[in-house]
Write an enzyme that holds these catalytic residues in place. Sequence first.
Site, PDB file in Angstrom:
ATOM      1  N   TYR A 177     -13.142   6.522 -15.553  1.00 45.29           N
ATOM      2  CA  TYR A 177     -12.770   5.457 -14.543  1.00 45.29           C
ATOM      3  C   TYR A 177     -13.344   4.079 -15.226  1.00 45.29           C
ATOM      4  CZ  TYR A 177     -14.076   2.477 -10.327  1.00 45.29           C
ATOM      5  OH  TYR A 177     -13.979   1.409  -9.518  1.00 45.29           O
ATOM      6  N   VAL A 189     -23.101   6.455   0.942  1.00 42.47           N
ATOM      7  CA  VAL A 189     -23.411   5.824   2.225  1.00 42.47           C
ATOM      8  C   VAL A 189     -22.479   6.264   2.994  1.00 42.47           C
ATOM      9  CG1 VAL A 189     -23.982   3.763   3.839  1.00 42.47           C
ATOM     10  CG2 VAL A 189     -24.570   3.699   1.291  1.00 42.47           C
ATOM     11  N   SER A 195     -15.683  -2.992 -11.401  1.00 38.59           N
ATOM     12  CA  SER A 195     -16.889  -2.538 -11.045  1.00 38.59           C
ATOM     13  C   SER A 195     -17.714  -2.499 -12.181  1.00 38.59           C
ATOM     14  CB  SER A 195     -16.835  -0.895 -10.257  1.00 38.59           C
ATOM     15  OG  SER A 195     -16.751  -0.202 -11.672  1.00 38.59           O
ATOM     16  N   LEU A 212      -0.355   4.095   1.141  1.00 44.03           N
ATOM     17  CA  LEU A 212      -0.830   4.962   2.170  1.00 44.03           C
ATOM     18  C   LEU A 212      -1.542   6.267   1.707  1.00 44.03           C
ATOM     19  CD1 LEU A 212       2.025   4.406   4.906  1.00 44.03           C
ATOM     20  CD2 LEU A 212       0.119   3.027   4.424  1.00 44.03           C
ATOM     21  N   LYS A 272     -11.027   0.809 -15.706  1.00 40.84           N
ATOM     22  CA  LYS A 272     -11.328  -0.720 -15.348  1.00 40.84           C
ATOM     23  C   LYS A 272     -11.519  -1.778 -16.242  1.00 40.84           C
ATOM     24  CE  LYS A 272     -10.864  -0.383 -10.714  1.00 40.84           C
ATOM     25  NZ  LYS A 272      -9.888  -1.155  -9.870  1.00 40.84           N
ATOM     26  N   ASP A 290       0.845  -1.243   0.093  1.00 35.83           N
ATOM     27  CA  ASP A 290      -0.035  -0.046   0.114  1.00 35.83           C
ATOM     28  C   ASP A 290       0.908   1.295   0.024  1.00 35.83           C
ATOM     29  OD1 ASP A 290      -1.874   2.159   0.765  1.00 35.83           O
ATOM     30  OD2 ASP A 290      -3.221   0.390   1.369  1.00 35.83           O
ATOM     31  N   ARG A 312     -28.659   2.064  -8.136  1.00 37.79           N
ATOM     32  CA  ARG A 312     -27.413   1.388  -7.907  1.00 37.79           C
ATOM     33  C   ARG A 312     -27.798  -0.014  -7.186  1.00 37.79           C
ATOM     34  NH1 ARG A 312     -26.582   4.828 -10.957  1.00 37.79           N
ATOM     35  NH2 ARG A 312     -25.078   6.560 -10.741  1.00 37.79           N
ATOM     36  N   ASP A 321     -22.335  10.101 -14.544  1.00 37.47           N
ATOM     37  CA  ASP A 321     -22.999   9.192 -13.915  1.00 37.47           C
ATOM     38  C   ASP A 321     -23.981   8.356 -14.723  1.00 37.47           C
ATOM     39  OD1 ASP A 321     -22.153   9.061 -11.294  1.00 37.47           O
ATOM     40  OD2 ASP A 321     -23.771  10.489 -10.584  1.00 37.47           O
TER      41      ASP A 321
END
Length: 325
Positions: A158, A200, A135, A34, A162, A32, A223, A289
């Site tokens: 994005y 969320v 995703s 960080l 991916k 990682d 979603r 979106d």
Amino acid sequence: MKWLITGGCGFIGRALIRRLLAEGGHQIRVFDNLSVGSREDLASEAEFAELSDEIDELNTWSEDLALVVGDILDASLTESAISGADAVIHLAANTGVGPSVEDPHSDCHTNVIGTLNVLEGCRNAKVGRMVFASSGAPIGVQEPPLHEEMAAHPASPYGASKLAGEGYCSAYYHCFDVETVVLRFGNVYGEGSTKKASVVAKFIKQALAGETLEIYGDGTQTRDFIYLGDLVQAVYLAATVKGVGGECFQIATSAETNLAGLTEKLLDAIREVAGIEATWINGEQRQGDVERNFSDTSKAKARLNWVAETTLEDGLRKTVKFFVH
């Protein structure tokens, strides 16, 4: 097993670490940079050893949990960290539509070249299984439910980055016998998501701070929200079930939830757990979106023997309790 988890200080990585440590018998190495997760985040799960970038030290898997600080854009260090692993879980990425629209070049560099470096490390180290976190974004704007055989039409940088990662996973499986498994995550939520900017986590933090919540657009966009514990089980199975190399799986709940409905359920959970009455408003639509998004998870059920078991109401209550306590 020996597990190498890129981005393992993040909230999905830490949840997987909890799962593996609870089961016992595993050796876990986190790789990682960080940039999001921290040493303190990892230490909240268990004590760990921090390894240097010395080859001799990286060749020795002697700790239950170890951290190697490094970036997947460093091809040499990535390969050294991977060496000796039985399974690689590739979670490290630039995430989210918004940041990719603001800086497509950075998104591409990390998500494409970084993934290629991880795959090269797996190939050279002869790793048994590599699980790639993707995703629904590569599929883009299509009539749901989304499934694995749909042609990809990404609607954001994005999604494009991916999709490139998925393509390289397929190529490395067919050309180099790297047993790649692509998991297309739904919208993940759950405990430990304090640093996430997803809806969320963001809405819980705003509600607890007394702020008004803002939904992008009219709230009718949908979603597929998956609870963290269910997702981690899917990752574990993708790394261990035999005969699924080269495959792609939708990992979600097969339930379509619009954002207005999600927000109302979340406000109910916040009211129940924290005693706070929060409100929300509609804002402007966000560029890039997708309007509708939920998945058909029948392939994961058939091949991985996996289904999501946590209801949205239960998952939201668990998540709010984490933020409150």
